[in-house]
Each structure stands twice: as C-alpha cells, then as structure tokens.
Design a protein around this motif. Structure first.
Motif, PDB file in Angstrom:
ATOM      1  N   ALA A 277      -5.423  14.573  -3.247  1.00 30.63           N
ATOM      2  CA  ALA A 277      -4.014  14.212  -3.394  1.00 30.63           C
ATOM      3  C   ALA A 277      -3.156  15.463  -3.536  1.00 30.63           C
ATOM      4  CB  ALA A 277      -3.830  13.295  -4.597  1.00 30.63           C
TER       5      ALA A 277
ATOM      6  N   ASP B 200      -2.740  17.022  -0.126  1.00 27.18           N
ATOM      7  CA  ASP B 200      -1.732  16.298   0.652  1.00 27.18           C
ATOM      8  C   ASP B 200      -0.322  16.666   0.217  1.00 27.18           C
ATOM      9  OD1 ASP B 200      -3.647  15.026   2.160  1.00 27.18           O
ATOM     10  OD2 ASP B 200      -3.624  13.186   0.949  1.00 27.18           O
ATOM     11  N   LEU B 201      -0.106  16.790  -1.091  1.00 28.09           N
ATOM     12  CA  LEU B 201       1.210  17.191  -1.588  1.00 28.09           C
ATOM     13  C   LEU B 201       1.562  18.597  -1.114  1.00 28.09           C
ATOM     14  CD1 LEU B 201       3.741  16.829  -3.291  1.00 28.09           C
ATOM     15  CD2 LEU B 201       2.407  17.544  -5.293  1.00 28.09           C
TER      16      LEU B 201
ATOM     17  N   ARG C  87       7.523  12.584  -1.792  1.00 29.85           N
ATOM     18  CA  ARG C  87       7.582  11.659  -2.923  1.00 29.85           C
ATOM     19  C   ARG C  87       6.300  10.817  -3.008  1.00 29.85           C
ATOM     20  NH1 ARG C  87      12.104   9.365  -1.749  1.00 29.85           N
ATOM     21  NH2 ARG C  87      11.255   7.530  -0.744  1.00 29.85           N
ATOM     22  N   ARG C  88       5.832  10.318  -1.869  1.00 31.74           N
ATOM     23  CA  ARG C  88       4.595   9.526  -1.866  1.00 31.74           C
ATOM     24  C   ARG C  88       3.399  10.375  -2.273  1.00 31.74           C
ATOM     25  NH1 ARG C  88       6.162   6.948   3.717  1.00 31.74           N
ATOM     26  NH2 ARG C  88       7.496   5.265   2.990  1.00 31.74           N
ATOM     27  N   ALA C  89       3.352  11.608  -1.784  1.00 37.31           N
ATOM     28  CA  ALA C  89       2.246  12.493  -2.139  1.00 37.31           C
ATOM     29  C   ALA C  89       2.285  12.819  -3.632  1.00 37.31           C
ATOM     30  CB  ALA C  89       2.308  13.775  -1.304  1.00 37.31           C
ATOM     31  N   ARG C  90       3.474  13.042  -4.171  1.00 39.05           N
ATOM     32  CA  ARG C  90       3.616  13.319  -5.600  1.00 39.05           C
ATOM     33  C   ARG C  90       3.162  12.108  -6.429  1.00 39.05           C
ATOM     34  NH1 ARG C  90       8.956  15.161  -5.972  1.00 39.05           N
ATOM     35  NH2 ARG C  90       8.181  17.171  -5.301  1.00 39.05           N
ATOM     36  N   ASN C  91       3.514  10.912  -5.967  1.00 36.49           N
ATOM     37  CA  ASN C  91       3.082   9.699  -6.662  1.00 36.49           C
ATOM     38  C   ASN C  91       1.562   9.529  -6.614  1.00 36.49           C
ATOM     39  OD1 ASN C  91       5.661   9.004  -7.422  1.00 36.49           O
ATOM     40  ND2 ASN C  91       6.008   7.679  -5.658  1.00 36.49           N
ATOM     41  N   ARG C  92       0.935   9.891  -5.481  1.00 33.10           N
ATOM     42  CA  ARG C  92      -0.531   9.825  -5.391  1.00 33.10           C
ATOM     43  C   ARG C  92      -1.183  10.820  -6.350  1.00 33.10           C
ATOM     44  NH1 ARG C  92       0.519   8.965   0.172  1.00 33.10           N
ATOM     45  NH2 ARG C  92       0.323  11.191   0.579  1.00 33.10           N
TER      46      ARG C  92
ATOM     47  N   SER D 163      11.126  13.982   2.823  1.00 31.70           N
ATOM     48  CA  SER D 163      11.333  13.661   1.405  1.00 31.70           C
ATOM     49  C   SER D 163      10.467  12.487   0.975  1.00 31.70           C
ATOM     50  CB  SER D 163      12.805  13.336   1.149  1.00 31.70           C
ATOM     51  OG  SER D 163      13.608  14.441   1.455  1.00 31.70           O
ATOM     52  N   ARG D 164      10.369  11.476   1.824  1.00 35.98           N
ATOM     53  CA  ARG D 164       9.510  10.335   1.503  1.00 35.98           C
ATOM     54  C   ARG D 164       8.050  10.741   1.427  1.00 35.98           C
ATOM     55  NH1 ARG D 164      11.885   5.770   5.611  1.00 35.98           N
ATOM     56  NH2 ARG D 164      13.976   5.706   4.743  1.00 35.98           N
ATOM     57  N   ARG D 165       7.638  11.581   2.374  1.00 36.91           N
ATOM     58  CA  ARG D 165       6.247  12.040   2.377  1.00 36.91           C
ATOM     59  C   ARG D 165       5.924  12.816   1.100  1.00 36.91           C
ATOM     60  NH1 ARG D 165       3.531  16.496   6.314  1.00 36.91           N
ATOM     61  NH2 ARG D 165       1.395  16.159   5.646  1.00 36.91           N
TER      62      ARG D 165
END
Length: 87
Positions: free
Chosen positions: A37, A40-41, A62-67, A58-60
C-alpha cells in the motif's frame, strides 16, 4: 603488522546472520500489505512530481492514502490482540 581483512572475509565471518530468520520472514509477510500500500501511495505521488495533479491524480493519491491507513490499522489491531482471548 596488521592483518588485512577483506570484505569477503568479513561477510563469511557473519554468514549465520546473512539470511533472515523464520520469525523475520513471518514479520515481513505480515507487513507486506502495508508495504504494498505504501508503494502504491509513493507511485501515485511520484506521478505528480513534475506536473499539477489532476482530479484523477488527487483521487488516486487519496485512495492510496486510505489503503495505507487501513493496512496500518489492520496491522496495529493484529498486534494488539493478545493470545488467549484477552485484549
């Protein structure tokens, strides 16, 4: 006269410590979702280094940070569980 020690000699002297132990391999395996993860970030952040991030970037990120956060939470919860049922 001082003896000359080569890198090869030094490496052979610590040959037992070169390979990871089973416990170290198990720890790496448990942490691998977090490591992946974080990679990926980092990939998502590297893409935006030389340009202005788009909405998709930005979405990518944010999603990577959430993972990453989810993997850290899972790993922390797994470490907090005490064998025997008591937490």
């Amino acid at each position: 006269m001082n003896p000359i020690v080569t890198v090869r000699d030094a490496a052979i002297a610590f040959a037992d410590w070169i390979e990871p132990t089973d416990a170290e391999l198990d720890a790496i395996e448990q942490e691998s979702p977090l490591i992946l993860a974080e990679v990926d970030l980092l990939d998502a952040q590297i893409v935006t280094l030389d340009r202005v991030p788009t909405e998709v970037d930005s979405r990518r990120i944010r999603r990577a940070r959430n993972r990453v956060l989810a993997a850290r939470r899972t790993l922390a919860n797994r470490a907090a569980v005490v064998p025997g049922g008591a937490a």
